[in-house]
Design a protein around this motif. Structure first.
Motif, PDB file in Angstrom:
ATOM      1  N   ASN A  31       3.689  -9.634  63.574  1.00  0.00           N
ATOM      2  CA  ASN A  31       2.472  -9.860  62.801  1.00  0.00           C
ATOM      3  C   ASN A  31       2.552  -9.344  61.369  1.00  0.00           C
ATOM      4  O   ASN A  31       1.625  -9.544  60.600  1.00  0.00           O
ATOM      5  N   SER A  32       3.636  -8.669  61.032  1.00  0.00           N
ATOM      6  CA  SER A  32       3.778  -8.138  59.677  1.00  0.00           C
ATOM      7  C   SER A  32       5.255  -7.929  59.362  1.00  0.00           C
ATOM      8  O   SER A  32       6.084  -7.795  60.273  1.00  0.00           O
ATOM      9  N   GLY A  33       5.536  -7.860  58.083  1.00  0.00           N
ATOM     10  CA  GLY A  33       6.895  -7.566  57.655  1.00  0.00           C
ATOM     11  C   GLY A  33       7.346  -6.191  58.102  1.00  0.00           C
ATOM     12  O   GLY A  33       8.504  -6.002  58.493  1.00  0.00           O
ATOM     13  N   GLU A  34       6.425  -5.228  58.072  1.00  0.00           N
ATOM     14  CA  GLU A  34       6.763  -3.873  58.500  1.00  0.00           C
ATOM     15  C   GLU A  34       7.192  -3.846  59.967  1.00  0.00           C
ATOM     16  O   GLU A  34       8.153  -3.184  60.334  1.00  0.00           O
ATOM     17  N   GLU A  35       6.450  -4.577  60.799  1.00  0.00           N
ATOM     18  CA  GLU A  35       6.764  -4.642  62.235  1.00  0.00           C
ATOM     19  C   GLU A  35       8.152  -5.263  62.460  1.00  0.00           C
ATOM     20  O   GLU A  35       8.944  -4.767  63.269  1.00  0.00           O
ATOM     21  N   LEU A  36       8.454  -6.330  61.728  1.00  0.00           N
ATOM     22  CA  LEU A  36       9.762  -6.981  61.838  1.00  0.00           C
ATOM     23  C   LEU A  36      10.875  -6.036  61.390  1.00  0.00           C
ATOM     24  O   LEU A  36      11.887  -5.875  62.081  1.00  0.00           O
ATOM     25  N   LEU A  37      10.702  -5.395  60.259  1.00  0.00           N
ATOM     26  CA  LEU A  37      11.734  -4.487  59.743  1.00  0.00           C
ATOM     27  C   LEU A  37      11.985  -3.325  60.697  1.00  0.00           C
ATOM     28  O   LEU A  37      13.130  -2.916  60.903  1.00  0.00           O
ATOM     29  N   CYS A  38      10.934  -2.802  61.287  1.00  0.00           N
ATOM     30  CA  CYS A  38      11.073  -1.714  62.263  1.00  0.00           C
ATOM     31  C   CYS A  38      11.900  -2.194  63.456  1.00  0.00           C
ATOM     32  O   CYS A  38      12.812  -1.497  63.918  1.00  0.00           O
ATOM     33  N   ASP A  39      11.622  -3.400  63.935  1.00  0.00           N
ATOM     34  CA  ASP A  39      12.373  -3.945  65.070  1.00  0.00           C
ATOM     35  C   ASP A  39      13.840  -4.154  64.712  1.00  0.00           C
ATOM     36  O   ASP A  39      14.726  -3.853  65.519  1.00  0.00           O
ATOM     37  N   VAL A  40      14.106  -4.645  63.520  1.00  0.00           N
ATOM     38  CA  VAL A  40      15.493  -4.865  63.090  1.00  0.00           C
ATOM     39  C   VAL A  40      16.239  -3.532  63.034  1.00  0.00           C
ATOM     40  O   VAL A  40      17.384  -3.436  63.476  1.00  0.00           O
ATOM     41  N   ARG A  41      15.589  -2.503  62.500  1.00  0.00           N
ATOM     42  CA  ARG A  41      16.228  -1.178  62.441  1.00  0.00           C
ATOM     43  C   ARG A  41      16.545  -0.653  63.841  1.00  0.00           C
ATOM     44  O   ARG A  41      17.590  -0.053  64.066  1.00  0.00           O
ATOM     45  N   ASP A  97      11.029 -17.338  43.675  1.00  0.00           N
ATOM     46  CA  ASP A  97      11.232 -15.945  44.085  1.00  0.00           C
ATOM     47  C   ASP A  97      12.073 -15.845  45.358  1.00  0.00           C
ATOM     48  O   ASP A  97      12.760 -14.848  45.569  1.00  0.00           O
ATOM     49  N   SER A  98      12.021 -16.868  46.199  1.00  0.00           N
ATOM     50  CA  SER A  98      12.763 -16.825  47.463  1.00  0.00           C
ATOM     51  C   SER A  98      14.271 -16.808  47.245  1.00  0.00           C
ATOM     52  O   SER A  98      15.012 -16.379  48.125  1.00  0.00           O
ATOM     53  N   TYR A  99      14.719 -17.245  46.087  1.00  0.00           N
ATOM     54  CA  TYR A  99      16.165 -17.241  45.807  1.00  0.00           C
ATOM     55  C   TYR A  99      16.747 -15.828  45.821  1.00  0.00           C
ATOM     56  O   TYR A  99      17.896 -15.637  46.190  1.00  0.00           O
ATOM     57  N   VAL A 100      15.958 -14.838  45.438  1.00  0.00           N
ATOM     58  CA  VAL A 100      16.457 -13.467  45.387  1.00  0.00           C
ATOM     59  C   VAL A 100      16.818 -12.960  46.791  1.00  0.00           C
ATOM     60  O   VAL A 100      17.633 -12.059  46.925  1.00  0.00           O
ATOM     61  N   THR A 101      16.243 -13.563  47.828  1.00  0.00           N
ATOM     62  CA  THR A 101      16.551 -13.163  49.204  1.00  0.00           C
ATOM     63  C   THR A 101      17.678 -13.996  49.805  1.00  0.00           C
ATOM     64  O   THR A 101      18.061 -13.759  50.952  1.00  0.00           O
ATOM     65  N   GLY A 102      18.172 -14.974  49.052  1.00  0.00           N
ATOM     66  CA  GLY A 102      19.188 -15.867  49.596  1.00  0.00           C
ATOM     67  C   GLY A 102      18.597 -16.768  50.664  1.00  0.00           C
ATOM     68  O   GLY A 102      19.245 -17.054  51.679  1.00  0.00           O
ATOM     69  N   ALA A 103      17.371 -17.217  50.452  1.00  0.00           N
ATOM     70  CA  ALA A 103      16.668 -18.029  51.450  1.00  0.00           C
ATOM     71  C   ALA A 103      17.458 -19.280  51.803  1.00  0.00           C
ATOM     72  O   ALA A 103      18.081 -19.905  50.952  1.00  0.00           O
ATOM     73  N   LEU A 127      15.084  -7.003  54.276  1.00  0.00           N
ATOM     74  CA  LEU A 127      15.965  -7.464  55.359  1.00  0.00           C
ATOM     75  C   LEU A 127      17.416  -7.519  54.905  1.00  0.00           C
ATOM     76  O   LEU A 127      18.321  -7.207  55.676  1.00  0.00           O
ATOM     77  N   ARG A 128      17.621  -7.908  53.673  1.00  0.00           N
ATOM     78  CA  ARG A 128      18.988  -8.054  53.164  1.00  0.00           C
ATOM     79  C   ARG A 128      19.730  -6.714  53.102  1.00  0.00           C
ATOM     80  O   ARG A 128      20.956  -6.705  53.057  1.00  0.00           O
ATOM     81  N   THR A 129      19.020  -5.599  53.138  1.00  0.00           N
ATOM     82  CA  THR A 129      19.719  -4.314  53.192  1.00  0.00           C
ATOM     83  C   THR A 129      20.323  -4.080  54.573  1.00  0.00           C
ATOM     84  O   THR A 129      21.250  -3.290  54.710  1.00  0.00           O
ATOM     85  N   TYR A 130      19.792  -4.757  55.588  1.00  0.00           N
ATOM     86  CA  TYR A 130      20.294  -4.637  56.961  1.00  0.00           C
ATOM     87  C   TYR A 130      21.142  -5.834  57.374  1.00  0.00           C
ATOM     88  O   TYR A 130      21.995  -5.716  58.249  1.00  0.00           O
ATOM     89  N   ASP A 131      20.844  -6.974  56.798  1.00  0.00           N
ATOM     90  CA  ASP A 131      21.412  -8.225  57.293  1.00  0.00           C
ATOM     91  C   ASP A 131      21.696  -9.160  56.120  1.00  0.00           C
ATOM     92  O   ASP A 131      20.779  -9.692  55.513  1.00  0.00           O
ATOM     93  N   GLU A 132      22.963  -9.348  55.844  1.00  0.00           N
ATOM     94  CA  GLU A 132      23.354 -10.206  54.721  1.00  0.00           C
ATOM     95  C   GLU A 132      23.501 -11.669  55.105  1.00  0.00           C
ATOM     96  O   GLU A 132      23.551 -12.525  54.233  1.00  0.00           O
ATOM     97  N   VAL A 133      23.603 -11.980  56.402  1.00  0.00           N
ATOM     98  CA  VAL A 133      23.924 -13.353  56.806  1.00  0.00           C
ATOM     99  C   VAL A 133      22.809 -14.082  57.551  1.00  0.00           C
ATOM    100  O   VAL A 133      22.881 -15.297  57.715  1.00  0.00           O
ATOM    101  N   GLY A 134      21.777 -13.386  58.024  1.00  0.00           N
ATOM    102  CA  GLY A 134      20.700 -14.061  58.741  1.00  0.00           C
ATOM    103  C   GLY A 134      20.055 -15.126  57.868  1.00  0.00           C
ATOM    104  O   GLY A 134      19.911 -14.962  56.658  1.00  0.00           O
TER     105      GLY A 134
END
Length: 157
Positions: free
Chosen positions: A39-49, A96-102, A75-82
């Protein structure tokens, strides 16, 4: 197994996206897809960690606190290829999405056919990447080692 994360602050959009992905999964059992919802970016990042990376991230852009773009940057600090696929009501952040390698930027309401096309491309790329292996001679014989599973290499003579 291909792991896909859906991240959106609106439950109705999560359900809609989940329903489209369920139809995709039914049509493509060869990918063995596992879905997770956040439900949030924070929740996703916590799960990835805690639990590791996903292969595909479906992110809303306009979310309170941490936007989808900011989530993608972190996310890119944890995952460069997702593969990051943005699903959003606003065309204003496409650049702006280009900065994330969308991988892609889709406007809501998303057409099931368009989402299927983009997911097929993403899953095909993931599958091809996983098929790349190197033969390694070990004390047990020659084994095929997928490039994605190699963390480091050390030569001993």
């Amino acid at each position: 197994m291909i792991r896909i994360a859906i991240c959106d602050d609106e439950p109705a959009w999560i359900k809609r996206t989940h329903d489209m992905l369920s139809a995709f999964i039914d049509a493509h059992p060869e990918y063995a897809i596992q879905l997770s919802e956040f439900n949030s970016g924070e929740e996703l990042l916590c799960d990835v960690r805690l639990n590791g990376n996903y292969d595909v991230y479906l992110l809303d852009v306009v979310m309170p606190q941490l936007s989808g773009i900011d989530t993608g940057i972190r996310l890119r600090t944890y995952d460069e290829v997702g593969k990051i696929i943005y699903l959003t009501t606003s065309p204003d952040f496409a650049v702006d999405s280009y900065v994330t390698g969308a991988f892609y930027y889709l406007l809501k309401p998303v057409s099931p056919d368009k989402l299927n096309e983009i997911l097929s491309r993403a899953c095909n790329e993931i599958s091809r990447r996983r098929e790349r292996c190197i033969k390694v001679k070990t004390s047990d014989g020659v084994v095929l080692l997928p490039f994605d599973e190699i963390c480091f290499v050390e030569l001993r003579r």
